[in-house]
Design a protein around this motif. Structure first.
Motif, PDB file in Angstrom:
ATOM      1  N   ARG A 110      48.793  47.824  51.831  1.00 29.75           N
ATOM      2  CA  ARG A 110      47.905  48.860  51.335  1.00 29.75           C
ATOM      3  C   ARG A 110      46.490  48.296  51.341  1.00 29.75           C
ATOM      4  NH1 ARG A 110      50.504  51.927  46.263  1.00 29.75           N
ATOM      5  NH2 ARG A 110      49.192  53.556  47.147  1.00 29.75           N
ATOM      6  N   GLN A 111      45.508  49.187  51.312  1.00 27.43           N
ATOM      7  CA  GLN A 111      44.124  48.724  51.385  1.00 27.43           C
ATOM      8  C   GLN A 111      43.228  49.588  50.512  1.00 27.43           C
ATOM      9  OE1 GLN A 111      42.016  49.486  55.120  1.00 27.43           O
ATOM     10  NE2 GLN A 111      43.720  50.780  55.808  1.00 27.43           N
ATOM     11  N   LEU A 112      42.128  48.984  50.079  1.00 29.29           N
ATOM     12  CA  LEU A 112      41.072  49.684  49.367  1.00 29.29           C
ATOM     13  C   LEU A 112      39.792  49.567  50.177  1.00 29.29           C
ATOM     14  CD1 LEU A 112      41.634  48.641  45.629  1.00 29.29           C
ATOM     15  CD2 LEU A 112      42.093  50.868  46.665  1.00 29.29           C
ATOM     16  N   ALA A 113      39.131  50.697  50.395  1.00 30.65           N
ATOM     17  CA  ALA A 113      37.856  50.732  51.105  1.00 30.65           C
ATOM     18  C   ALA A 113      36.736  50.530  50.084  1.00 30.65           C
ATOM     19  CB  ALA A 113      37.697  52.059  51.837  1.00 30.65           C
ATOM     20  N   LEU A 114      35.945  49.481  50.255  1.00 30.91           N
ATOM     21  CA  LEU A 114      34.972  49.083  49.253  1.00 30.91           C
ATOM     22  C   LEU A 114      33.587  48.916  49.860  1.00 30.91           C
ATOM     23  CD1 LEU A 114      37.146  46.294  47.565  1.00 30.91           C
ATOM     24  CD2 LEU A 114      36.834  48.640  46.753  1.00 30.91           C
ATOM     25  N   ARG A 115      32.599  48.927  48.992  1.00 29.17           N
ATOM     26  CA  ARG A 115      31.246  48.573  49.401  1.00 29.17           C
ATOM     27  C   ARG A 115      31.120  47.058  49.506  1.00 29.17           C
ATOM     28  NH1 ARG A 115      28.375  51.975  44.759  1.00 29.17           N
ATOM     29  NH2 ARG A 115      30.468  51.728  43.927  1.00 29.17           N
ATOM     30  N   ALA A 116      30.227  46.593  50.356  1.00 27.32           N
ATOM     31  CA  ALA A 116      29.931  45.167  50.383  1.00 27.32           C
ATOM     32  C   ALA A 116      29.334  44.766  49.038  1.00 27.32           C
ATOM     33  CB  ALA A 116      28.969  44.852  51.522  1.00 27.32           C
ATOM     34  N   GLY A 117      29.709  43.595  48.537  1.00 28.13           N
ATOM     35  CA  GLY A 117      29.185  43.150  47.251  1.00 28.13           C
ATOM     36  C   GLY A 117      30.119  42.172  46.574  1.00 28.13           C
ATOM     37  N   SER A 118      29.847  41.910  45.288  1.00 30.59           N
ATOM     38  CA  SER A 118      30.597  40.936  44.494  1.00 30.59           C
ATOM     39  C   SER A 118      31.623  41.651  43.626  1.00 30.59           C
ATOM     40  CB  SER A 118      29.644  40.123  43.612  1.00 30.59           C
ATOM     41  OG  SER A 118      28.707  39.419  44.402  1.00 30.59           O
ATOM     42  N   TYR A 119      32.802  41.049  43.524  1.00 31.61           N
ATOM     43  CA  TYR A 119      33.906  41.659  42.791  1.00 31.61           C
ATOM     44  C   TYR A 119      34.668  40.587  42.008  1.00 31.61           C
ATOM     45  CZ  TYR A 119      33.272  45.755  45.783  1.00 31.61           C
ATOM     46  OH  TYR A 119      32.753  46.846  46.426  1.00 31.61           O
ATOM     47  N   ARG A 120      35.476  41.075  41.057  1.00 30.37           N
ATOM     48  CA  ARG A 120      36.503  40.263  40.400  1.00 30.37           C
ATOM     49  C   ARG A 120      37.858  40.889  40.716  1.00 30.37           C
ATOM     50  NH1 ARG A 120      35.689  40.508  34.463  1.00 30.37           N
ATOM     51  NH2 ARG A 120      34.352  42.284  34.935  1.00 30.37           N
ATOM     52  N   LEU A 121      38.811  40.041  41.015  1.00 27.42           N
ATOM     53  CA  LEU A 121      40.177  40.485  41.286  1.00 27.42           C
ATOM     54  C   LEU A 121      41.066  40.009  40.137  1.00 27.42           C
ATOM     55  CD1 LEU A 121      42.082  41.880  43.309  1.00 27.42           C
ATOM     56  CD2 LEU A 121      42.475  39.623  44.330  1.00 27.42           C
ATOM     57  N   ILE A 122      41.814  40.919  39.568  1.00 33.16           N
ATOM     58  CA  ILE A 122      42.697  40.613  38.444  1.00 33.16           C
ATOM     59  C   ILE A 122      44.115  41.008  38.825  1.00 33.16           C
ATOM     60  CG2 ILE A 122      43.197  41.052  36.003  1.00 33.16           C
ATOM     61  CD1 ILE A 122      40.227  41.858  35.729  1.00 33.16           C
ATOM     62  N   ARG A 123      45.026  40.082  38.716  1.00 35.06           N
ATOM     63  CA  ARG A 123      46.433  40.346  39.017  1.00 35.06           C
ATOM     64  C   ARG A 123      47.246  40.149  37.743  1.00 35.06           C
ATOM     65  NH1 ARG A 123      49.668  36.221  42.590  1.00 35.06           N
ATOM     66  NH2 ARG A 123      50.018  35.348  40.508  1.00 35.06           N
ATOM     67  N   THR A 124      47.949  41.177  37.334  1.00 31.19           N
ATOM     68  CA  THR A 124      48.741  41.084  36.112  1.00 31.19           C
ATOM     69  C   THR A 124      50.201  41.376  36.421  1.00 31.19           C
ATOM     70  OG1 THR A 124      48.548  43.422  35.470  1.00 31.19           O
ATOM     71  CG2 THR A 124      46.762  41.950  34.810  1.00 31.19           C
ATOM     72  N   THR A 125      51.079  40.678  35.714  1.00 30.17           N
ATOM     73  CA  THR A 125      52.507  40.972  35.710  1.00 30.17           C
ATOM     74  C   THR A 125      52.948  41.037  34.255  1.00 30.17           C
ATOM     75  OG1 THR A 125      53.116  38.630  35.823  1.00 30.17           O
ATOM     76  CG2 THR A 125      52.846  39.788  37.919  1.00 30.17           C
ATOM     77  N   ALA A 126      54.226  41.120  34.035  1.00 33.50           N
ATOM     78  CA  ALA A 126      54.727  41.254  32.671  1.00 33.50           C
ATOM     79  C   ALA A 126      54.378  40.056  31.798  1.00 33.50           C
ATOM     80  CB  ALA A 126      56.238  41.468  32.687  1.00 33.50           C
ATOM     81  N   ASN A 127      54.219  38.883  32.397  1.00 32.90           N
ATOM     82  CA  ASN A 127      53.969  37.687  31.580  1.00 32.90           C
ATOM     83  C   ASN A 127      52.923  36.762  32.184  1.00 32.90           C
ATOM     84  OD1 ASN A 127      55.358  36.786  33.767  1.00 32.90           O
ATOM     85  ND2 ASN A 127      57.160  36.072  32.628  1.00 32.90           N
ATOM     86  N   ASP A 128      52.041  37.306  33.012  1.00 34.75           N
ATOM     87  CA  ASP A 128      51.054  36.442  33.656  1.00 34.75           C
ATOM     88  C   ASP A 128      49.812  37.234  34.004  1.00 34.75           C
ATOM     89  OD1 ASP A 128      50.329  33.876  35.008  1.00 34.75           O
ATOM     90  OD2 ASP A 128      50.317  35.166  36.772  1.00 34.75           O
ATOM     91  N   VAL A 129      48.654  36.609  33.813  1.00 35.03           N
ATOM     92  CA  VAL A 129      47.367  37.208  34.194  1.00 35.03           C
ATOM     93  C   VAL A 129      46.576  36.168  34.977  1.00 35.03           C
ATOM     94  CG1 VAL A 129      45.208  38.225  33.397  1.00 35.03           C
ATOM     95  CG2 VAL A 129      47.315  38.635  32.132  1.00 35.03           C
ATOM     96  N   ARG A 130      46.092  36.553  36.154  1.00 39.67           N
ATOM     97  CA  ARG A 130      45.266  35.659  36.965  1.00 39.67           C
ATOM     98  C   ARG A 130      44.030  36.412  37.432  1.00 39.67           C
ATOM     99  NH1 ARG A 130      48.094  30.994  38.791  1.00 39.67           N
ATOM    100  NH2 ARG A 130      50.245  31.025  38.037  1.00 39.67           N
ATOM    101  N   THR A 131      42.899  35.716  37.460  1.00 39.18           N
ATOM    102  CA  THR A 131      41.637  36.339  37.860  1.00 39.18           C
ATOM    103  C   THR A 131      40.887  35.446  38.828  1.00 39.18           C
ATOM    104  OG1 THR A 131      40.307  35.359  36.088  1.00 39.18           O
ATOM    105  CG2 THR A 131      41.466  37.408  35.582  1.00 39.18           C
ATOM    106  N   GLY A 132      40.025  36.062  39.617  1.00 42.67           N
ATOM    107  CA  GLY A 132      39.187  35.301  40.539  1.00 42.67           C
ATOM    108  C   GLY A 132      38.025  36.143  41.024  1.00 42.67           C
ATOM    109  N   ALA A 133      36.952  35.479  41.414  1.00 44.02           N
ATOM    110  CA  ALA A 133      35.761  36.159  41.926  1.00 44.02           C
ATOM    111  C   ALA A 133      35.750  36.071  43.448  1.00 44.02           C
ATOM    112  CB  ALA A 133      34.506  35.524  41.351  1.00 44.02           C
TER     113      ALA A 133
END
Length: 575
Positions: free
Chosen positions: A361-384
């Motif tokens: 799957r894909q998301l169409a985005l503008r060029a720029g800076s983002y944060r990506l957050i991935r969550t599951t039932a017992n884990d959270v991870r983030t990155g820029a």
């Protein structure tokens, strides 16, 4: 289809009629090449089929096929698209002020301009307009549609988006309103071939249940039997009659518009063709809004719709190929894995996506800076990460750092961006303070501190400060130097970036007269604060403060209370 292509097709028909096989074949093939950019796949296939028929027999059937191609290609001329997006945080007296309606309107309009083929000059965004202002803008846009129809045979599309308060009778603009009947009349009177309305408001289902129409929640269906685009009106509402429409601090917008916008940016692409149709967008927004609101509040919010469209073709709302950049998510087998993409610039848009078990799957985005957050039932991870123009990046290439699960927060926690943890922002500023003693000038100050988000609407601001003031009294020079700190509790106001609250502080003050130390004393401060912050890009923001305060200290062996005013400006950096 251009006149050249149409003339070529008609010329081919004439040639076919005279049984001039070679000349007709060449003309038809030329028409196919000219029409390729303006016709759908079906129309192009018909041209090639006609060419094949002409080559073999050039019968009357070939002539009919060629003429059919000409008519079909003409119907597929690109649409001119017009939109007006309205956001109103303020409803009638007694209704709570919304937080994200105006931002939702801007984000939705951005998606249309970036991916939907809407020219920037054909999209109007209105924040908190009066009734008169709204009607003026609608009439002005309709005039543009009329002029476009006069100058060209291209089809026209009108889209109206609304986010704000509503009752069973109509939309609220502060103390004014626009009745649903009036809105339907405005849509029906438009010269546009296709008229769409997306209404995100409480009880907006009342818009689709009048005049005998039925509010249909799920099962949105357009039976596609040809490539002919439909004509008529479609109204999509975020809630059913009598239902409330909900906002989310985590998503920084309403549930319905959040999922609708994410769908238009790619999350709703059910068949993987990189084109989001009206049918796909509604089905995705409906399913996600129902499940998400039921999970958060325990009561499902059910979008509804009403259709009066003639024709059986798909109505494409957005095309992902138009995007600046794309973020791709590989197929995944974890049903509880959830991705959040947070834009660091502008309105801080949040997009949510869950992996498909079979296809990417894909998301169409503008060029720029983002944060990506991935969550599951017992884990959270983030990155820029950052996206550049034309870049296609896979989510798995973003470096993610695990965060303590306890920091994530549960649904309903009052955090700025629930699920992200408490946000901390470092502050550095300079300020000027009116003099507490006679003969002093404005006293400069240096301040260092931080903001800690205390829910969706409150901030705890802690500062350390150093101040140096000088003056003269009865001809004697003296100086006051202070070192101290303070704490403020601020509440966010309806205007984006504006906060107000109270502050308490204390300082150790050292006084010297004619270069001779006169000892150290303590000063207490209390004040009322008005603060404004403006994002500058990335994690940096500019902020300023105005504070009316009262300071208490000992002067000539007695306690005095002196008024003061302080102005501060500086920069913030979000961790």
């Amino acid at each position: 289809m251009s006149r050249l292509a149409l003339n070529a097709v008609l010329f081919a028909a004439s040639a076919a009629k005279r049984a001039m096989r070679r000349l007709a074949l060449n003309a038809v093939l030329f028409a196919a090449s000219a029409a390729k950019s303006a016709m759908s796949r079906l129309a192009l296939g018909a041209v090639l089929f006609a060419a094949s028929a002409a080559k073999s027999a050039m019968s009357r059937f070939a002539l009919i096929a060629v003429l059919f191609v000409a008519a079909s290609a003409r119907a597929q001329l690109p649409e001119r698209r017009f939109a007006i997006a309205v956001g109103s945080n303020v409803g009638a007296p007694g209704h709570a002020r919304l937080r994200f309606a105006e931002a939702d309107a801007s984000r939705f309009a951005d998606a249309l301009k970036e991916l939907g083929g809407f020219r920037a000059e054909d999209v109007r965004v209105l924040h908190q307009p009066t009734r008169a202002q709204l009607l003026v803008e609608v009439r002005a846009l309709e005039q543009r549609i009329v002029e476009a129809a006069r100058r060209s045979s291209r089809r026209n599309l009108l889209l109206l988006y609304w986010s704000g308060h509503a009752t069973e009778q109509g939309l609220e603009l502060g103390s004014e309103s626009v009745a649903f009947a009036e809105l339907r009349k405005l849509l029906g009177a438009s010269r546009a071939h296709v008229r769409l309305a997306f209404v995100d408001a409480c009880r907006s289902g009342g818009l689709v249940t009048s005049k005998g129409a039925k509010a249909l929640p799920g099962g949105f269906e357009l039976n596609v039997t040809s490539d002919e685009s439909p004509d008529g009106t479609a109204i999509l509402a975020s809630s059913g009659p009598g239902e409330n429409a909900l906002e989310s601090a985590e998503l920084r917008g309403s549930f319905f518009t959040h999922h609708l916008t994410a769908g238009l940016r790619g999350a709703a692409d059910a068949d993987g063709d990189s084109r989001i149709t009206l049918q796909e967008a509604y089905r995705y927004a409906y399913a996600k809004t129902v499940s998400h609101t039921a999970e958060v509040s325990g009561v499902a919010q059910r979008p509804t719709y009403a259709l009066d469209l003639k024709g059986k073709g798909d109505l494409v709302l957005t095309e992902l190929r138009r995007a600046d950049a794309r973020l791709v998510f590989a197929p995944g087998s974890e049903p509880d894995r959830r991705w959040l993409v947070v834009r660091d610039e502008g309105l801080g848009e949040v997009l949510e996506l869950r992996e498909d078990p079979v296809k990417p799957r894909q998301l169409a985005l503008r060029a720029g800076s983002y944060r990506l957050i991935r969550t599951t039932a017992n884990d959270v991870r983030t990155g820029a990460f950052a996206l550049t123009q034309g870049e296609e990046r896979t989510a798995t290439t973003v470096t993610l750092t695990q965060r303590p699960f306890a920091d994530r927060g549960e649904k309903g926690d009052a955090l700025r961006g629930e699920g992200f943890g408490r946000e901390l922002e470092l502050l550095a500023a300079v300020g000027l303070n009116t003099p507490p003693l006679r003969g002093m000038g404005l006293a400069p100050a240096l301040l260092l501190g931080g903001d800690l988000a205390m829910g969706t609407s409150q901030t705890l601001r802690i500062r350390a400060r150093y101040q140096d003031g000088q003056g003269q009294d009865a001809g004697l020079p003296y100086a006051l130097r202070s070192l101290g700190g303070d704490i403020a509790w601020l509440w966010r106001l309806p205007v984006r970036g504006l906060e107000a609250g109270g502050r308490l502080g204390a300082d150790a003050v050292r006084q010297s007269v004619a270069s001779t130390s006169a000892g150290t004393a303590f000063r207490g401060r209390a004040g009322a604060v008005l603060s404004y912050a403006l994002p500058l890009g990335g994690r940096v923001s500019w902020f300023s403060e105005a504070e009316a305060q009262a300071a208490s200290f000992r002067l000539n062996d007695r306690v005095v209370l002196r008024p003061a005013f302080e102005a501060v400006t500086g920069l913030g950096f979000r961790l």
